[in-house]
Design a protein around this motif. Sequence first.
Motif, PDB file in Angstrom:
ATOM      1  N   ARG A 116       0.824  -1.216   0.000  1.00 47.98           N
ATOM      2  CA  ARG A 116       0.000   0.000   0.000  1.00 47.98           C
ATOM      3  C   ARG A 116       0.854   1.261   0.000  1.00 47.98           C
ATOM      4  NH1 ARG A 116      -4.523  -0.165   4.577  1.00 47.98           N
ATOM      5  NH2 ARG A 116      -4.908   1.900   3.694  1.00 47.98           N
ATOM      6  N   VAL A 117       1.905   1.260   0.815  1.00 45.08           N
ATOM      7  CA  VAL A 117       2.762   2.448   0.925  1.00 45.08           C
ATOM      8  C   VAL A 117       3.556   2.667  -0.362  1.00 45.08           C
ATOM      9  CG1 VAL A 117       4.594   3.584   2.214  1.00 45.08           C
ATOM     10  CG2 VAL A 117       2.907   2.203   3.422  1.00 45.08           C
ATOM     11  N   VAL A 118       4.102   1.597  -0.928  1.00 44.49           N
ATOM     12  CA  VAL A 118       4.871   1.723  -2.171  1.00 44.49           C
ATOM     13  C   VAL A 118       3.970   2.195  -3.310  1.00 44.49           C
ATOM     14  CG1 VAL A 118       6.127   0.425  -3.947  1.00 44.49           C
ATOM     15  CG2 VAL A 118       6.651   0.062  -1.534  1.00 44.49           C
ATOM     16  N   THR A 119       2.766   1.646  -3.391  1.00 46.32           N
ATOM     17  CA  THR A 119       1.812   2.070  -4.427  1.00 46.32           C
ATOM     18  C   THR A 119       1.464   3.542  -4.269  1.00 46.32           C
ATOM     19  OG1 THR A 119       0.862  -0.161  -4.530  1.00 46.32           O
ATOM     20  CG2 THR A 119      -0.458   1.639  -5.443  1.00 46.32           C
ATOM     21  N   TRP A 120       1.248   3.968  -3.042  1.00 52.25           N
ATOM     22  CA  TRP A 120       0.942   5.382  -2.771  1.00 52.25           C
ATOM     23  C   TRP A 120       2.100   6.271  -3.204  1.00 52.25           C
ATOM     24  CZ3 TRP A 120       3.684   8.176   1.107  1.00 52.25           C
ATOM     25  CH2 TRP A 120       3.208   9.469   1.337  1.00 52.25           C
ATOM     26  N   GLN A 121       3.334   5.863  -2.896  1.00 50.27           N
ATOM     27  CA  GLN A 121       4.505   6.649  -3.281  1.00 50.27           C
ATOM     28  C   GLN A 121       4.630   6.780  -4.793  1.00 50.27           C
ATOM     29  OE1 GLN A 121       7.723   5.031  -0.219  1.00 50.27           O
ATOM     30  NE2 GLN A 121       8.581   6.521  -1.621  1.00 50.27           N
ATOM     31  N   LEU A 122       4.521   5.651  -5.487  1.00 51.78           N
ATOM     32  CA  LEU A 122       4.738   5.658  -6.928  1.00 51.78           C
ATOM     33  C   LEU A 122       3.622   6.387  -7.674  1.00 51.78           C
ATOM     34  CD1 LEU A 122       6.123   2.049  -7.549  1.00 51.78           C
ATOM     35  CD2 LEU A 122       7.372   4.184  -7.214  1.00 51.78           C
ATOM     36  N   GLU A 123       2.392   6.245  -7.200  1.00 53.43           N
ATOM     37  CA  GLU A 123       1.281   6.956  -7.852  1.00 53.43           C
ATOM     38  C   GLU A 123       1.416   8.468  -7.679  1.00 53.43           C
ATOM     39  OE1 GLU A 123      -1.535   5.841  -9.761  1.00 53.43           O
ATOM     40  OE2 GLU A 123      -0.068   4.241  -9.922  1.00 53.43           O
ATOM     41  N   ASN A 124       1.875   8.901  -6.505  1.00 54.26           N
ATOM     42  CA  ASN A 124       2.026  10.338  -6.262  1.00 54.26           C
ATOM     43  C   ASN A 124       3.232  10.920  -6.983  1.00 54.26           C
ATOM     44  OD1 ASN A 124      -0.217  10.180  -4.705  1.00 54.26           O
ATOM     45  ND2 ASN A 124       0.751  10.632  -2.772  1.00 54.26           N
ATOM     46  N   ARG A 125       4.137  10.083  -7.461  1.00 49.84           N
ATOM     47  CA  ARG A 125       5.266  10.556  -8.253  1.00 49.84           C
ATOM     48  C   ARG A 125       4.881  10.828  -9.703  1.00 49.84           C
ATOM     49  NH1 ARG A 125      10.636   6.900  -6.830  1.00 49.84           N
ATOM     50  NH2 ARG A 125      10.779   7.411  -4.620  1.00 49.84           N
ATOM     51  N   ARG A 126       3.790  10.243 -10.145  1.00 52.82           N
ATOM     52  CA  ARG A 126       3.426  10.350 -11.564  1.00 52.82           C
ATOM     53  C   ARG A 126       3.043  11.777 -11.918  1.00 52.82           C
ATOM     54  NH1 ARG A 126      -0.655   5.656 -13.363  1.00 52.82           N
ATOM     55  NH2 ARG A 126      -0.200   6.627 -15.376  1.00 52.82           N
ATOM     56  N   ALA A 127       3.595  12.248 -13.001  1.00 54.93           N
ATOM     57  CA  ALA A 127       3.276  13.605 -13.463  1.00 54.93           C
ATOM     58  C   ALA A 127       2.076  13.545 -14.406  1.00 54.93           C
ATOM     59  CB  ALA A 127       4.473  14.202 -14.200  1.00 54.93           C
ATOM     60  N   THR A 128       1.273  14.592 -14.392  1.00 57.20           N
ATOM     61  CA  THR A 128       0.109  14.647 -15.274  1.00 57.20           C
ATOM     62  C   THR A 128       0.521  15.208 -16.629  1.00 57.20           C
ATOM     63  OG1 THR A 128      -0.475  16.847 -14.458  1.00 57.20           O
ATOM     64  CG2 THR A 128      -1.469  14.982 -13.345  1.00 57.20           C
ATOM     65  N   ALA A 129      -0.050  14.645 -17.690  1.00 57.89           N
ATOM     66  CA  ALA A 129       0.230  15.154 -19.030  1.00 57.89           C
ATOM     67  C   ALA A 129      -0.455  16.513 -19.206  1.00 57.89           C
ATOM     68  CB  ALA A 129      -0.282  14.164 -20.079  1.00 57.89           C
ATOM     69  N   ARG A 130       0.186  17.407 -19.960  1.00 54.69           N
ATOM     70  CA  ARG A 130      -0.431  18.717 -20.199  1.00 54.69           C
ATOM     71  C   ARG A 130      -1.654  18.528 -21.089  1.00 54.69           C
ATOM     72  NH1 ARG A 130      -0.226  22.831 -23.940  1.00 54.69           N
ATOM     73  NH2 ARG A 130       1.185  21.654 -25.281  1.00 54.69           N
ATOM     74  N   PRO A 131      -2.823  18.958 -20.629  1.00 61.28           N
ATOM     75  CA  PRO A 131      -4.025  18.746 -21.448  1.00 61.28           C
ATOM     76  C   PRO A 131      -4.031  19.637 -22.688  1.00 61.28           C
ATOM     77  CG  PRO A 131      -4.547  20.089 -19.531  1.00 61.28           C
ATOM     78  CD  PRO A 131      -3.116  19.643 -19.368  1.00 61.28           C
TER      79      PRO A 131
END
Length: 211
Positions: free
Chosen positions: A38-53
């Motif tokens: 759970r903690v690793v998934t939370w870390q990696l998901e929060n690292r993801r950058a959003t694509a410029r719309p």
Amino acid sequence: MKVKVQKIDGAKISGASGDIELNKDVFGVEPRADILHRVVTWQLENRRATARPTRERADVARTGKKFGNQKGGGRARHGDRGAPIFIGGGKAHGARKREFEQSLNKKIRALGLKMALSSKAKDGLVVVDSLELKDAKTKVLKGHFDKAGFTGKVLVIDGEAVNDGFKKAAGNLKGVNVLPAAGANVYDILNHDTLVLTTDAVAKLEARFNG
């Protein structure tokens, strides 16, 4: 639980300063795969950058007025300059903004870090007295690591701040990463084969959980 303290080159330290007592509430917690996941998934998901719309047809400021006659003009019958076929028009089926941030309870995050430290305490934890180097060069540090038997990926965590000389010397060593105690996290700890903590780092981490 007692652990031997050594020099960065693997040399043993004699006397009372050669042992350190690790807090079992921080380094003696039984790891659970579901909590760590759970903690690793939370870390990696929060690292993801959003694509410029991209701006689609409804987002561009173009006239919607019909600019030509319906018939007789010899052209297609357009009614909106915001159509994707025109320069300055909106993009058809463009990229949409996506949010990946997740929330996770602070208690679960703290428990995950304790479990990550505890898993390394069972196998892969080394405690050193300090990161001071007489000759802060990459070649010298590589020799120290080889002498100490550090293999694979090594994560070194110091106290308040990482020693400057050590940080520069380790910068060109493949698979070696350094962090201050405040930057200790579950993903990086589990993603390395060996965890090296200074005695200052141990004190900082234990103080972090003991308020």
